[in-house]
Design a protein around this motif. Structure first.
Motif, PDB file in Angstrom:
ATOM      1  N   ALA A 240      40.268  39.553  43.053  1.00 33.78           N
ATOM      2  CA  ALA A 240      41.049  38.881  44.092  1.00 33.78           C
ATOM      3  C   ALA A 240      42.542  39.071  43.866  1.00 33.78           C
ATOM      4  CB  ALA A 240      40.702  37.399  44.137  1.00 33.78           C
ATOM      5  N   LEU A 241      42.986  38.992  42.617  1.00 36.51           N
ATOM      6  CA  LEU A 241      44.412  39.081  42.312  1.00 36.51           C
ATOM      7  C   LEU A 241      44.940  40.513  42.348  1.00 36.51           C
ATOM      8  CD1 LEU A 241      44.817  36.497  39.393  1.00 36.51           C
ATOM      9  CD2 LEU A 241      44.854  36.136  41.861  1.00 36.51           C
TER      10      LEU A 241
ATOM     11  N   PRO B  63      37.433  33.478  44.767  1.00 38.03           N
ATOM     12  CA  PRO B  63      38.530  34.390  45.125  1.00 38.03           C
ATOM     13  C   PRO B  63      39.462  33.810  46.176  1.00 38.03           C
ATOM     14  CG  PRO B  63      36.462  35.134  46.095  1.00 38.03           C
ATOM     15  CD  PRO B  63      36.123  34.028  45.144  1.00 38.03           C
TER      16      PRO B  63
ATOM     17  N   LYS C 229      49.260  34.251  45.827  1.00 42.81           N
ATOM     18  CA  LYS C 229      50.189  34.668  46.882  1.00 42.81           C
ATOM     19  C   LYS C 229      51.222  33.589  47.163  1.00 42.81           C
ATOM     20  CE  LYS C 229      48.700  38.791  47.918  1.00 42.81           C
ATOM     21  NZ  LYS C 229      49.564  39.989  47.737  1.00 42.81           N
TER      22      LYS C 229
ATOM     23  N   GLY D 219      42.489  42.258  46.261  1.00 42.16           N
ATOM     24  CA  GLY D 219      42.588  41.561  47.538  1.00 42.16           C
ATOM     25  C   GLY D 219      41.442  40.591  47.747  1.00 42.16           C
ATOM     26  N   LEU D 220      41.545  39.844  48.825  1.00 47.89           N
ATOM     27  CA  LEU D 220      40.592  38.773  49.087  1.00 47.89           C
ATOM     28  C   LEU D 220      39.185  39.292  49.372  1.00 47.89           C
ATOM     29  CD1 LEU D 220      40.159  35.749  49.402  1.00 47.89           C
ATOM     30  CD2 LEU D 220      40.917  35.951  51.779  1.00 47.89           C
TER      31      LEU D 220
ATOM     32  N   TYR E 206      43.232  33.725  45.128  1.00 52.82           N
ATOM     33  CA  TYR E 206      44.085  34.635  45.913  1.00 52.82           C
ATOM     34  C   TYR E 206      45.247  33.892  46.558  1.00 52.82           C
ATOM     35  CZ  TYR E 206      45.469  37.851  49.651  1.00 52.82           C
ATOM     36  OH  TYR E 206      46.183  38.664  50.502  1.00 52.82           O
TER      37      TYR E 206
END
Length: 201
Positions: free
Chosen positions: A54-55, A103, A111, A58-59, A107
């Motif tokens: 996730a980091l 996630p 962000k 991405g999601l 995530y």
């Protein structure tokens, strides 16, 4: 032309790394490396690849890895229950849903903090560590919350102890150490993968 080639290479790298994270999740879920069976509950670190994905990726990629973890938990609950609470994981609301949220929380924590702390020198590092902690706690509290609201009575009948007492005992004995461990594992891996991404662009 060069942009299209670069995008294709980036997509291939993302897909490859996602596949690696899924494979790592399966290894952790189905071996003692990532799944320690205790009489009360199983302790796992198989959610770490979902947080990393996730980091770094991405999601949606993180969700794919987290779903692998959740389905692995479901399969283990059906095929090889090993603790008092494991039989309740045959319900996807316990074994899959909380894992799918890992996630999401990791995530958006990352962000959000990156945006808030963008002018701080260690802002990204703080964001990574905090996101790892949040992702881990999402797994822990999500699972136990679903166990309590769905199976409090059955847990009492099975163990002879109030469900809340049993769950609080499980949380208090492992959560702090596991959270620290997850953060210590996730942080250097995410930093290394992000450096690799930047250098390969």
């Amino acid at each position: 032309m060069m942009t299209a080639i670069a995008q294709k290479r980036s997509s291939t790298k993302t897909l490859t790394l996602t596949a690696v994270m899924i494979a790592l999740t399966l290894i952790l879920a189905f071996t003692p490396i990532g799944m320690i069976r205790l009489p009360l509950v199983s302790i796992t670190i198989a959610h770490i690849p979902a947080i990393i994905a996730a980091l770094v990726l991405g999601l949606s990629e993180g969700f794919a890895v987290a779903l692998t973890f959740g389905l692995s938990s479901l399969f283990l609950a059906i095929s090889a229950p090993g603790s008092i609470l494991d039989p309740f994981f045959v319900n996807p609301l316990v074994s899959v849903l909380p894992r799918a949220l890992i996630p999401v929380t990791a995530y958006f924590t990352y962000k959000g903090l990156c945006k808030v702390l963008k002018n701080l020198r260690q802002g990204e590092n703080i964001a990574i560590i905090t996101a790892a902690v949040v992702g881990n706690l999402t797994n822990t509290f999500g699972v136990y919350f679903m166990l309590y609201i769905l199976y409090a009575q059955q847990i009492f009948e099975k163990s002879g102890k109030p469900a809340l007492s049993l769950i609080l005992t499980a949380i208090s004995t492992t959560t702090l150490y596991k959270t620290i461990g997850v953060a210590l594992i996730v942080f250097p891996i995410v930093k290394a993968l992000k450096r690799f991404q930047r250098s390969s662009r």
